[in-house]
Design an enzyme around this catalytic site. Structure first.
Site, PDB file in Angstrom:
ATOM      1  N   ARG A 164       7.201   0.585  13.425  1.00 27.78           N
ATOM      2  CA  ARG A 164       7.694   0.140  12.116  1.00 27.78           C
ATOM      3  C   ARG A 164       8.847  -0.862  12.231  1.00 27.78           C
ATOM      4  O   ARG A 164       9.277  -1.428  11.244  1.00 27.78           O
ATOM      5  CB  ARG A 164       8.155   1.333  11.277  1.00 27.78           C
ATOM      6  CG  ARG A 164       7.028   2.250  10.876  1.00 27.78           C
ATOM      7  CD  ARG A 164       7.512   3.291   9.880  1.00 27.78           C
ATOM      8  NE  ARG A 164       6.568   4.368   9.754  1.00 27.78           N
ATOM      9  CZ  ARG A 164       5.522   4.366   8.937  1.00 27.78           C
ATOM     10  NH1 ARG A 164       5.274   3.334   8.176  1.00 27.78           N
ATOM     11  NH2 ARG A 164       4.708   5.417   8.889  1.00 27.78           N
ATOM     12  N   HIS A 178      12.771  -2.358   1.789  1.00 30.69           N
ATOM     13  CA  HIS A 178      12.108  -1.120   2.230  1.00 30.69           C
ATOM     14  C   HIS A 178      12.932   0.057   1.738  1.00 30.69           C
ATOM     15  O   HIS A 178      14.164   0.048   1.851  1.00 30.69           O
ATOM     16  CB  HIS A 178      11.985  -1.070   3.753  1.00 30.69           C
ATOM     17  CG  HIS A 178      11.160  -2.181   4.292  1.00 30.69           C
ATOM     18  ND1 HIS A 178       9.787  -2.180   4.222  1.00 30.69           N
ATOM     19  CD2 HIS A 178      11.519  -3.346   4.864  1.00 30.69           C
ATOM     20  CE1 HIS A 178       9.329  -3.304   4.740  1.00 30.69           C
ATOM     21  NE2 HIS A 178      10.358  -4.038   5.135  1.00 30.69           N
ATOM     22  N   LEU A 179      12.274   1.061   1.207  1.00 30.08           N
ATOM     23  CA  LEU A 179      12.962   2.249   0.717  1.00 30.08           C
ATOM     24  C   LEU A 179      13.673   2.990   1.841  1.00 30.08           C
ATOM     25  O   LEU A 179      14.786   3.495   1.666  1.00 30.08           O
ATOM     26  CB  LEU A 179      11.969   3.187   0.020  1.00 30.08           C
ATOM     27  CG  LEU A 179      11.304   2.606  -1.235  1.00 30.08           C
ATOM     28  CD1 LEU A 179      10.167   3.516  -1.693  1.00 30.08           C
ATOM     29  CD2 LEU A 179      12.313   2.404  -2.339  1.00 30.08           C
ATOM     30  N   HIS A 224       4.225  -4.528   9.024  1.00 24.81           N
ATOM     31  CA  HIS A 224       4.127  -4.424  10.473  1.00 24.81           C
ATOM     32  C   HIS A 224       2.833  -4.999  11.039  1.00 24.81           C
ATOM     33  O   HIS A 224       2.650  -5.020  12.253  1.00 24.81           O
ATOM     34  CB  HIS A 224       4.246  -2.953  10.887  1.00 24.81           C
ATOM     35  CG  HIS A 224       5.240  -2.203  10.067  1.00 24.81           C
ATOM     36  ND1 HIS A 224       6.600  -2.450  10.110  1.00 24.81           N
ATOM     37  CD2 HIS A 224       5.073  -1.234   9.132  1.00 24.81           C
ATOM     38  CE1 HIS A 224       7.218  -1.658   9.256  1.00 24.81           C
ATOM     39  NE2 HIS A 224       6.312  -0.901   8.653  1.00 24.81           N
ATOM     40  N   PRO A 258       0.794  -1.226   0.000  1.00 20.80           N
ATOM     41  CA  PRO A 258       0.000   0.000   0.000  1.00 20.80           C
ATOM     42  C   PRO A 258       0.827   1.277   0.000  1.00 20.80           C
ATOM     43  O   PRO A 258       1.876   1.360   0.615  1.00 20.80           O
ATOM     44  CB  PRO A 258      -0.825  -0.114   1.291  1.00 20.80           C
ATOM     45  CG  PRO A 258      -0.116  -1.087   2.144  1.00 20.80           C
ATOM     46  CD  PRO A 258       0.587  -2.020   1.213  1.00 20.80           C
ATOM     47  N   ASN A 259       0.306   2.226  -0.725  1.00 21.88           N
ATOM     48  CA  ASN A 259       0.813   3.593  -0.833  1.00 21.88           C
ATOM     49  C   ASN A 259       2.082   3.731  -1.659  1.00 21.88           C
ATOM     50  O   ASN A 259       2.522   4.846  -1.919  1.00 21.88           O
ATOM     51  CB  ASN A 259       1.002   4.242   0.543  1.00 21.88           C
ATOM     52  CG  ASN A 259      -0.308   4.382   1.265  1.00 21.88           C
ATOM     53  OD1 ASN A 259      -1.275   4.874   0.705  1.00 21.88           O
ATOM     54  ND2 ASN A 259      -0.357   3.924   2.502  1.00 21.88           N
ATOM     55  N   ARG A 296      13.073   4.289  12.251  1.00 19.41           N
ATOM     56  CA  ARG A 296      11.842   5.072  12.218  1.00 19.41           C
ATOM     57  C   ARG A 296      11.036   4.820  13.480  1.00 19.41           C
ATOM     58  O   ARG A 296      11.566   4.363  14.482  1.00 19.41           O
ATOM     59  CB  ARG A 296      11.075   4.738  10.941  1.00 19.41           C
ATOM     60  CG  ARG A 296      11.894   5.183   9.704  1.00 19.41           C
ATOM     61  CD  ARG A 296      11.147   5.225   8.447  1.00 19.41           C
ATOM     62  NE  ARG A 296       9.943   6.025   8.537  1.00 19.41           N
ATOM     63  CZ  ARG A 296       8.938   5.919   7.687  1.00 19.41           C
ATOM     64  NH1 ARG A 296       8.994   5.060   6.690  1.00 19.41           N
ATOM     65  NH2 ARG A 296       7.865   6.670   7.808  1.00 19.41           N
ATOM     66  N   GLU A 312      13.045  -9.231   1.440  1.00 21.66           N
ATOM     67  CA  GLU A 312      12.221  -8.104   1.892  1.00 21.66           C
ATOM     68  C   GLU A 312      12.992  -6.816   1.625  1.00 21.66           C
ATOM     69  O   GLU A 312      14.189  -6.733   1.907  1.00 21.66           O
ATOM     70  CB  GLU A 312      11.973  -8.260   3.393  1.00 21.66           C
ATOM     71  CG  GLU A 312      11.320  -7.091   4.069  1.00 21.66           C
ATOM     72  CD  GLU A 312      11.234  -7.258   5.588  1.00 21.66           C
ATOM     73  OE1 GLU A 312      10.292  -6.700   6.161  1.00 21.66           O
ATOM     74  OE2 GLU A 312      12.103  -7.922   6.183  1.00 21.66           O
ATOM     75  N   TYR A 364      10.763   9.327   1.146  1.00 16.27           N
ATOM     76  CA  TYR A 364      10.722   8.305   0.096  1.00 16.27           C
ATOM     77  C   TYR A 364      11.331   8.745  -1.222  1.00 16.27           C
ATOM     78  O   TYR A 364      11.418   7.937  -2.145  1.00 16.27           O
ATOM     79  CB  TYR A 364       9.267   7.857  -0.121  1.00 16.27           C
ATOM     80  CG  TYR A 364       8.674   7.228   1.113  1.00 16.27           C
ATOM     81  CD1 TYR A 364       9.035   5.949   1.499  1.00 16.27           C
ATOM     82  CD2 TYR A 364       7.766   7.924   1.904  1.00 16.27           C
ATOM     83  CE1 TYR A 364       8.499   5.366   2.642  1.00 16.27           C
ATOM     84  CE2 TYR A 364       7.232   7.350   3.050  1.00 16.27           C
ATOM     85  CZ  TYR A 364       7.603   6.078   3.416  1.00 16.27           C
ATOM     86  OH  TYR A 364       7.082   5.505   4.548  1.00 16.27           O
ATOM     87  N   ASP A 403       2.059 -15.799   6.593  1.00 19.31           N
ATOM     88  CA  ASP A 403       1.592 -17.175   6.398  1.00 19.31           C
ATOM     89  C   ASP A 403       1.625 -17.590   4.935  1.00 19.31           C
ATOM     90  O   ASP A 403       1.981 -18.725   4.610  1.00 19.31           O
ATOM     91  CB  ASP A 403       0.188 -17.355   6.967  1.00 19.31           C
ATOM     92  CG  ASP A 403       0.162 -17.367   8.487  1.00 19.31           C
ATOM     93  OD1 ASP A 403       1.242 -17.482   9.112  1.00 19.31           O
ATOM     94  OD2 ASP A 403      -0.942 -17.258   9.051  1.00 19.31           O
ATOM     95  N   ARG A 418       3.905  11.184  -1.850  1.00 18.72           N
ATOM     96  CA  ARG A 418       3.858  10.906  -0.413  1.00 18.72           C
ATOM     97  C   ARG A 418       5.222  11.136   0.236  1.00 18.72           C
ATOM     98  O   ARG A 418       6.190  10.458  -0.090  1.00 18.72           O
ATOM     99  CB  ARG A 418       3.432   9.459  -0.190  1.00 18.72           C
ATOM    100  CG  ARG A 418       3.395   9.077   1.257  1.00 18.72           C
ATOM    101  CD  ARG A 418       3.024   7.617   1.437  1.00 18.72           C
ATOM    102  NE  ARG A 418       3.114   7.271   2.843  1.00 18.72           N
ATOM    103  CZ  ARG A 418       3.669   6.164   3.282  1.00 18.72           C
ATOM    104  NH1 ARG A 418       4.156   5.280   2.447  1.00 18.72           N
ATOM    105  NH2 ARG A 418       3.724   5.924   4.579  1.00 18.72           N
ATOM    106  N   ASN A 442       8.080  -5.611  -0.907  1.00 18.32           N
ATOM    107  CA  ASN A 442       7.995  -4.435  -0.062  1.00 18.32           C
ATOM    108  C   ASN A 442       6.527  -4.371   0.346  1.00 18.32           C
ATOM    109  O   ASN A 442       5.687  -3.846  -0.381  1.00 18.32           O
ATOM    110  CB  ASN A 442       8.412  -3.167  -0.816  1.00 18.32           C
ATOM    111  CG  ASN A 442       8.374  -1.940   0.072  1.00 18.32           C
ATOM    112  OD1 ASN A 442       7.772  -1.960   1.135  1.00 18.32           O
ATOM    113  ND2 ASN A 442       9.019  -0.885  -0.376  1.00 18.32           N
ATOM    114  N   ALA A 453       3.171  -0.817   4.677  1.00 16.64           N
ATOM    115  CA  ALA A 453       2.552  -0.826   6.010  1.00 16.64           C
ATOM    116  C   ALA A 453       2.147  -2.226   6.469  1.00 16.64           C
ATOM    117  O   ALA A 453       2.137  -2.509   7.668  1.00 16.64           O
ATOM    118  CB  ALA A 453       1.347   0.106   6.041  1.00 16.64           C
TER     119      ALA A 453
END
Length: 144
Positions: A110, A99-100, A79, A9-10, A106, A97, A22, A86, A17, A73, A76
């Site tokens: 998070r 993350h930017l 977390h 998301p986002n 943070r 995994e 980011y 699963d 954003r 990625n 949100a």
């Protein structure tokens, strides 16, 4: 090697954003970057973005038998989503995994990563380059 790249998301709002966090690159810029990195590594890549947890879970489940690895990625959902954890465990594919931003520097909430409870590799805080690092990891066999 065929790799599924999942974005949560986002991420479709990149460039709009919180650009101080980011960056100014758009989601389209990210997609182009991933495709170019995959091409350099001779990887076949499929990229999928969704704001919906269930769609990400379904994409992970559908990866079984079709892909050799996953770069995710979860944004949100990193977390909060036991369902994504699963699904990753169920399909059992090598998973990186990404993350930017550095989620460990943070807000406290998070710092918990359900995805990281399964992923064999985590890259944080390297912006778009984190995706390249994850793809490289998969290209060389996906081991720690």
């Amino acid at each position: 090697m065929k790799v599924l790249v999942l974005n949560g998301p986002n991420l479709n709002m990149l460039g709009i954003r919180e650009p101080a966090l980011y960056g100014k690159g758009t989601y389209n810029d990210l997609v182009i970057f991933i495709r170019e990195a995959a091409k350099e590594l001779d990887l076949d890549v499929e990229i999928f973005q969704s704001n919906c947890e269930g769609e990400l879970v379904t994409a992970i489940q559908n990866a079984l038998g079709k892909f050799d690895g996953i770069v995710i990625n979860a944004a949100a959902y990193t977390h909060t989503s036991v369902a994504i954890l699963d699904a990753l465990k169920a399909v059992g594919l090598p998973t990186a995994e990404v993350h930017l931003t550095d989620i460990n520097k943070r807000e406290q909430f998070r710092r918990l990563s359900y995805v990281g409870m399964y992923a064999q590799k985590t890259v944080c805080g390297k912006g778009f380059d984190g995706y390249r690092e994850c793809l490289q990891w998969l290209a060389v066999g996906g081991s720690k």
